[in-house]
Design a protein around this motif. Sequence first.
Motif, PDB file in Angstrom:
ATOM      1  N   PRO A   1     -38.047  59.694  41.866  1.00  0.00           N
ATOM      2  CA  PRO A   1     -36.825  60.248  41.523  1.00  0.00           C
ATOM      3  C   PRO A   1     -36.148  59.472  40.914  1.00  0.00           C
ATOM      4  CG  PRO A   1     -36.792  59.619  43.979  1.00  0.00           C
ATOM      5  CD  PRO A   1     -38.128  59.672  43.476  1.00  0.00           C
ATOM      6  N   GLY A   2     -36.238  57.946  40.672  1.00  0.00           N
ATOM      7  CA  GLY A   2     -35.639  56.919  40.041  1.00  0.00           C
ATOM      8  C   GLY A   2     -34.516  56.321  41.068  1.00  0.00           C
ATOM      9  N   TYR A   3     -33.994  54.926  40.508  1.00  0.00           N
ATOM     10  CA  TYR A   3     -33.212  54.194  41.308  1.00  0.00           C
ATOM     11  C   TYR A   3     -31.850  55.022  41.372  1.00  0.00           C
ATOM     12  CZ  TYR A   3     -30.153  50.521  42.785  1.00  0.00           C
ATOM     13  OH  TYR A   3     -29.226  49.709  43.610  1.00  0.00           O
ATOM     14  N   GLU A   4     -31.478  55.364  42.670  1.00  0.00           N
ATOM     15  CA  GLU A   4     -30.231  56.215  42.937  1.00  0.00           C
ATOM     16  C   GLU A   4     -30.175  57.706  41.782  1.00  0.00           C
ATOM     17  OE1 GLU A   4     -26.578  54.128  42.883  1.00  0.00           O
ATOM     18  OE2 GLU A   4     -27.273  52.705  44.396  1.00  0.00           O
ATOM     19  N   GLY A   5     -31.444  58.092  41.526  1.00  0.00           N
ATOM     20  CA  GLY A   5     -31.612  59.289  40.765  1.00  0.00           C
ATOM     21  C   GLY A   5     -31.586  58.928  39.243  1.00  0.00           C
ATOM     22  N   ALA A   6     -31.612  57.835  38.722  1.00  0.00           N
ATOM     23  CA  ALA A   6     -31.742  57.567  37.564  1.00  0.00           C
ATOM     24  C   ALA A   6     -33.048  57.832  36.941  1.00  0.00           C
ATOM     25  CB  ALA A   6     -31.208  56.208  37.179  1.00  0.00           C
ATOM     26  N   SER A   7     -33.379  58.650  36.328  1.00  0.00           N
ATOM     27  CA  SER A   7     -34.436  59.333  35.788  1.00  0.00           C
ATOM     28  C   SER A   7     -34.593  59.495  34.177  1.00  0.00           C
ATOM     29  CB  SER A   7     -34.995  60.532  36.255  1.00  0.00           C
ATOM     30  OG  SER A   7     -34.329  61.418  36.076  1.00  0.00           O
ATOM     31  N   PRO A   8     -35.848  59.487  33.538  1.00  0.00           N
ATOM     32  CA  PRO A   8     -36.956  59.249  34.214  1.00  0.00           C
ATOM     33  C   PRO A   8     -37.522  57.746  34.747  1.00  0.00           C
ATOM     34  CG  PRO A   8     -37.132  59.236  31.793  1.00  0.00           C
ATOM     35  CD  PRO A   8     -35.843  59.427  32.180  1.00  0.00           C
ATOM     36  N   VAL A   9     -38.495  57.586  35.549  1.00  0.00           N
ATOM     37  CA  VAL A   9     -39.126  56.384  35.723  1.00  0.00           C
ATOM     38  C   VAL A   9     -40.062  56.403  34.645  1.00  0.00           C
ATOM     39  CG1 VAL A   9     -40.611  55.240  37.275  1.00  0.00           C
ATOM     40  CG2 VAL A   9     -38.522  56.478  38.090  1.00  0.00           C
ATOM     41  N   ARG A  10     -40.095  55.110  33.900  1.00  0.00           N
ATOM     42  CA  ARG A  10     -41.184  54.957  32.822  1.00  0.00           C
ATOM     43  C   ARG A  10     -42.009  53.652  33.089  1.00  0.00           C
ATOM     44  NH1 ARG A  10     -35.979  55.882  29.822  1.00  0.00           N
ATOM     45  NH2 ARG A  10     -36.286  57.899  28.504  1.00  0.00           N
ATOM     46  N   ILE A  11     -43.314  54.113  32.978  1.00  0.00           N
ATOM     47  CA  ILE A  11     -44.343  52.919  32.848  1.00  0.00           C
ATOM     48  C   ILE A  11     -44.782  52.835  31.585  1.00  0.00           C
ATOM     49  CG2 ILE A  11     -46.542  52.399  33.955  1.00  0.00           C
ATOM     50  CD1 ILE A  11     -44.112  52.650  36.001  1.00  0.00           C
ATOM     51  N   GLY A  12     -44.991  51.633  31.231  1.00  0.00           N
ATOM     52  CA  GLY A  12     -45.361  51.148  29.922  1.00  0.00           C
ATOM     53  C   GLY A  12     -43.707  51.212  28.911  1.00  0.00           C
ATOM     54  N   ASN A  13     -43.949  50.943  27.589  1.00  0.00           N
ATOM     55  CA  ASN A  13     -43.065  50.654  26.709  1.00  0.00           C
ATOM     56  C   ASN A  13     -43.329  51.139  25.414  1.00  0.00           C
ATOM     57  OD1 ASN A  13     -40.482  49.941  25.393  1.00  0.00           O
ATOM     58  ND2 ASN A  13     -40.086  48.641  27.445  1.00  0.00           N
ATOM     59  N   ALA A  14     -42.864  52.258  24.921  1.00  0.00           N
ATOM     60  CA  ALA A  14     -43.149  52.535  23.407  1.00  0.00           C
ATOM     61  C   ALA A  14     -42.681  51.892  22.472  1.00  0.00           C
ATOM     62  CB  ALA A  14     -42.704  54.246  23.429  1.00  0.00           C
ATOM     63  N   ALA A  15     -41.556  51.031  22.898  1.00  0.00           N
ATOM     64  CA  ALA A  15     -40.947  50.104  21.826  1.00  0.00           C
ATOM     65  C   ALA A  15     -41.853  48.994  21.354  1.00  0.00           C
ATOM     66  CB  ALA A  15     -39.671  49.299  22.444  1.00  0.00           C
ATOM     67  N   ALA A  16     -43.056  48.924  22.039  1.00  0.00           N
ATOM     68  CA  ALA A  16     -44.153  48.060  21.500  1.00  0.00           C
ATOM     69  C   ALA A  16     -44.687  48.177  20.108  1.00  0.00           C
ATOM     70  CB  ALA A  16     -45.276  47.952  22.542  1.00  0.00           C
ATOM     71  N   GLY A  17     -44.555  49.506  19.829  1.00  0.00           N
ATOM     72  CA  GLY A  17     -44.885  49.964  18.607  1.00  0.00           C
ATOM     73  C   GLY A  17     -43.714  49.919  17.285  1.00  0.00           C
ATOM     74  N   GLN A  18     -42.652  49.402  17.650  1.00  0.00           N
ATOM     75  CA  GLN A  18     -41.566  49.542  16.793  1.00  0.00           C
ATOM     76  C   GLN A  18     -41.861  48.047  15.743  1.00  0.00           C
ATOM     77  OE1 GLN A  18     -37.887  49.314  18.684  1.00  0.00           O
ATOM     78  NE2 GLN A  18     -37.960  51.553  19.273  1.00  0.00           N
ATOM     79  N   LEU A  19     -41.348  48.535  14.546  1.00  0.00           N
ATOM     80  CA  LEU A  19     -40.948  47.467  13.619  1.00  0.00           C
ATOM     81  C   LEU A  19     -39.672  46.567  13.911  1.00  0.00           C
ATOM     82  CD1 LEU A  19     -41.806  45.809  10.932  1.00  0.00           C
ATOM     83  CD2 LEU A  19     -40.624  47.484   9.592  1.00  0.00           C
ATOM     84  N   GLN A  20     -39.729  45.198  14.224  1.00  0.00           N
ATOM     85  CA  GLN A  20     -38.609  44.602  14.580  1.00  0.00           C
ATOM     86  C   GLN A  20     -38.730  43.118  13.644  1.00  0.00           C
ATOM     87  OE1 GLN A  20     -37.407  44.130  18.504  1.00  0.00           O
ATOM     88  NE2 GLN A  20     -37.711  46.185  19.041  1.00  0.00           N
ATOM     89  N   LEU A  21     -38.232  43.039  12.758  1.00  0.00           N
ATOM     90  CA  LEU A  21     -38.155  41.951  11.921  1.00  0.00           C
ATOM     91  C   LEU A  21     -37.892  40.758  12.293  1.00  0.00           C
ATOM     92  CD1 LEU A  21     -36.973  43.762   8.445  1.00  0.00           C
ATOM     93  CD2 LEU A  21     -39.447  43.106   8.987  1.00  0.00           C
ATOM     94  N   ASP A  22     -36.882  40.852  13.442  1.00  0.00           N
ATOM     95  CA  ASP A  22     -36.443  39.694  14.020  1.00  0.00           C
ATOM     96  C   ASP A  22     -37.466  38.713  14.794  1.00  0.00           C
ATOM     97  OD1 ASP A  22     -36.184  41.924  15.786  1.00  0.00           O
ATOM     98  OD2 ASP A  22     -36.059  40.186  17.303  1.00  0.00           O
ATOM     99  N   ILE A  23     -38.420  39.376  15.096  1.00  0.00           N
ATOM    100  CA  ILE A  23     -39.635  38.639  15.824  1.00  0.00           C
ATOM    101  C   ILE A  23     -40.312  37.452  14.962  1.00  0.00           C
ATOM    102  CG2 ILE A  23     -39.916  40.785  17.454  1.00  0.00           C
ATOM    103  CD1 ILE A  23     -42.698  41.109  15.776  1.00  0.00           C
ATOM    104  N   TYR A  24     -40.234  37.711  13.748  1.00  0.00           N
ATOM    105  CA  TYR A  24     -40.707  36.730  12.824  1.00  0.00           C
ATOM    106  C   TYR A  24     -40.081  35.472  12.919  1.00  0.00           C
ATOM    107  CZ  TYR A  24     -43.640  40.577  10.641  1.00  0.00           C
ATOM    108  OH  TYR A  24     -44.507  41.275  10.549  1.00  0.00           O
ATOM    109  N   GLY A  25     -38.594  35.560  12.939  1.00  0.00           N
ATOM    110  CA  GLY A  25     -37.889  34.275  13.111  1.00  0.00           C
ATOM    111  C   GLY A  25     -38.097  33.651  14.281  1.00  0.00           C
TER     112      GLY A  25
END
Length: 607
Positions: free
Chosen positions: A326-350
């Motif tokens: 049900p999530g911490y104090e009802g905060a849902s959804p509970v997520r496993i894995g992270n879809a942000a891994a597929g994002q383009l973020q230009l800051d990581i080069y710096g």
Amino acid sequence: MPSRIEDYALLGDCETAALVSRDGSIDWLCWPRFDSEACFAALLGTPEHGRWQLRPHNASSDAGAKPVRRYRGDSLVLETEYETAEGAVTVVDFMPPRGQASDIVRIVRGRRGRVPMRMEMTIRFDYGCTVPWVSRVGPQTLRAVAGPDMVTLRTPVLFRGEGLCTVSDFTVGEGESVPFVLTYSPSHLPPPEPVDPEAALCDTLQFWDDWCARCTFEGPWRDAVIRSLVTLKALTYRPTGGIVAAPTTSLPEKLGGVRNWDYRYCWLRDATLTLLALMNAGFYEEAQDWREWLMRAVAGSPNQIQIMYGIGGERRLQEWEVPWLPGYEGASPVRIGNAAAGQLQLDIYGELMDAVHQARLGGLGVTDQGWSLQCALIDHLATVWNQPDEGIWEVRGQSRHYTHSKVMAWVAVDRMLKSARKFGLKAPLDRWRALRDAIHQNVCEHGFSPEMNSFVQYYGARHVDAALLAIPLVGFLPITDPRVEGTIAAVEKHLLQDGFLLRYRTEEADDGLPDGEGVFLPCTLWLADAYVLQGRRDEAVALFERVLALCNDLGLLSEEYDTKAKRLVGNFPQAFSHIALVTTAHNLTRGAKPAKQRTQTNGNGGK
């Protein structure tokens, strides 16, 4: 219901970690790695989803049993003292440095009188879903098996099964000690040999004493810095050198909200400040391990670089939701894995190029192959820097031309030029200078609003973002530039809330998610760093100590803070917050560290 986030303590063996509450309940543990499936998941659900509680039998009803806890010295050995009507006990919890297997050791020591104790263990593999087959192996050993996983409990006291839970009621007298040792191992292998609890305690204390003795930081906030560095070490996956952002998933950024993410991975955005925090405190071995992890993780085709990786450099971090929690104090959804891994973020080069440049300056050499990889990444950056991206905060809305992303693209090229000149590395200097100048001009033309007298979150925006504080901190423009002064003033005006800084105002940014979030502690410390550069030391100290006051009784911080509920929120403990704490402490005690380390430029494109 789980405890408040700030009521948890951290245990760890530098390969995984557990969270134990004030009332003696281990509510979160992923075995055998940080990113493994949890076998205790009550943190995100109920006791039926797995926990291990050890406390006085009447602790819930005896007001005198309110515990007092501390880490022993600078270690991760937790001592929790209980005073009851019958007497007093101390529960010692720790995870020994991993040898043949991973263990959690709990020792109950009687200090006064005779105290009735109760142990309740509910093992649930697969994030609270799978009930294992539990069997007794002799009078003092219990074994729980499900699929590939096995845990073994060894204790001299009697235990019994009770409603799919293992319980033990026993009494501890003055001078007596009762140990419990829980060990993880693959189910297809013979159980590991048992560890001696007292010897393991001595070994664990010695491990942390030896490690902390290497710290070179001296100053008025040394205790907080040491605790932050110990936390950072505990979040390091020793076999690879990767450092997880936090040992937890889905602790909400707003109580009851949907901003619940899996942080058991390694982010490139933390690269430079992590490296400097370690090197500046004297931990060059850990800094080199982190640098080498970075280079291995990003190795490959430059167009496949990611913003985060698994602790071994894994790239597939598919996100899914856990329907039975049900999530911490009802905060849902509970997520496993992270879809942000597929994002383009230009800051990581710096971040990557700055980290490797700082590593070279610190004496951590990089191979010719490493330089070739960096050159290939810069060639790829030259083709994508002018594209919109998702930005440092991983928005799940519309891609935009984020000002911070472009600034960090500039940092990437600038640091490559500096490395080439400083270390005599072969490079197309003229081409890189032209690229760096083009990015600088683009940011100054499109990322700055004359009407607001400030840089803005993204091109065309009418609002600011705390990430803009990076502009002077990375040397894109000097702290005395009127545009920088205007930006800092705008950040103070629009993002300060109850004395702390928001990342951005979610209602303005259209980040693709409902709800707001707490104030962001690393960004608050970035503002203190900017104050240091401006010569506003008293304000910097006040802001720094305001953040320090949010640490729990054990010196631990999460990522955010709810100023209305007066509670820590977000995944816990958070490496990003502790790295920022160490950074600001260095800035306040050693003027050349590390605010000056990233600003060695004349501010005009580094020419």
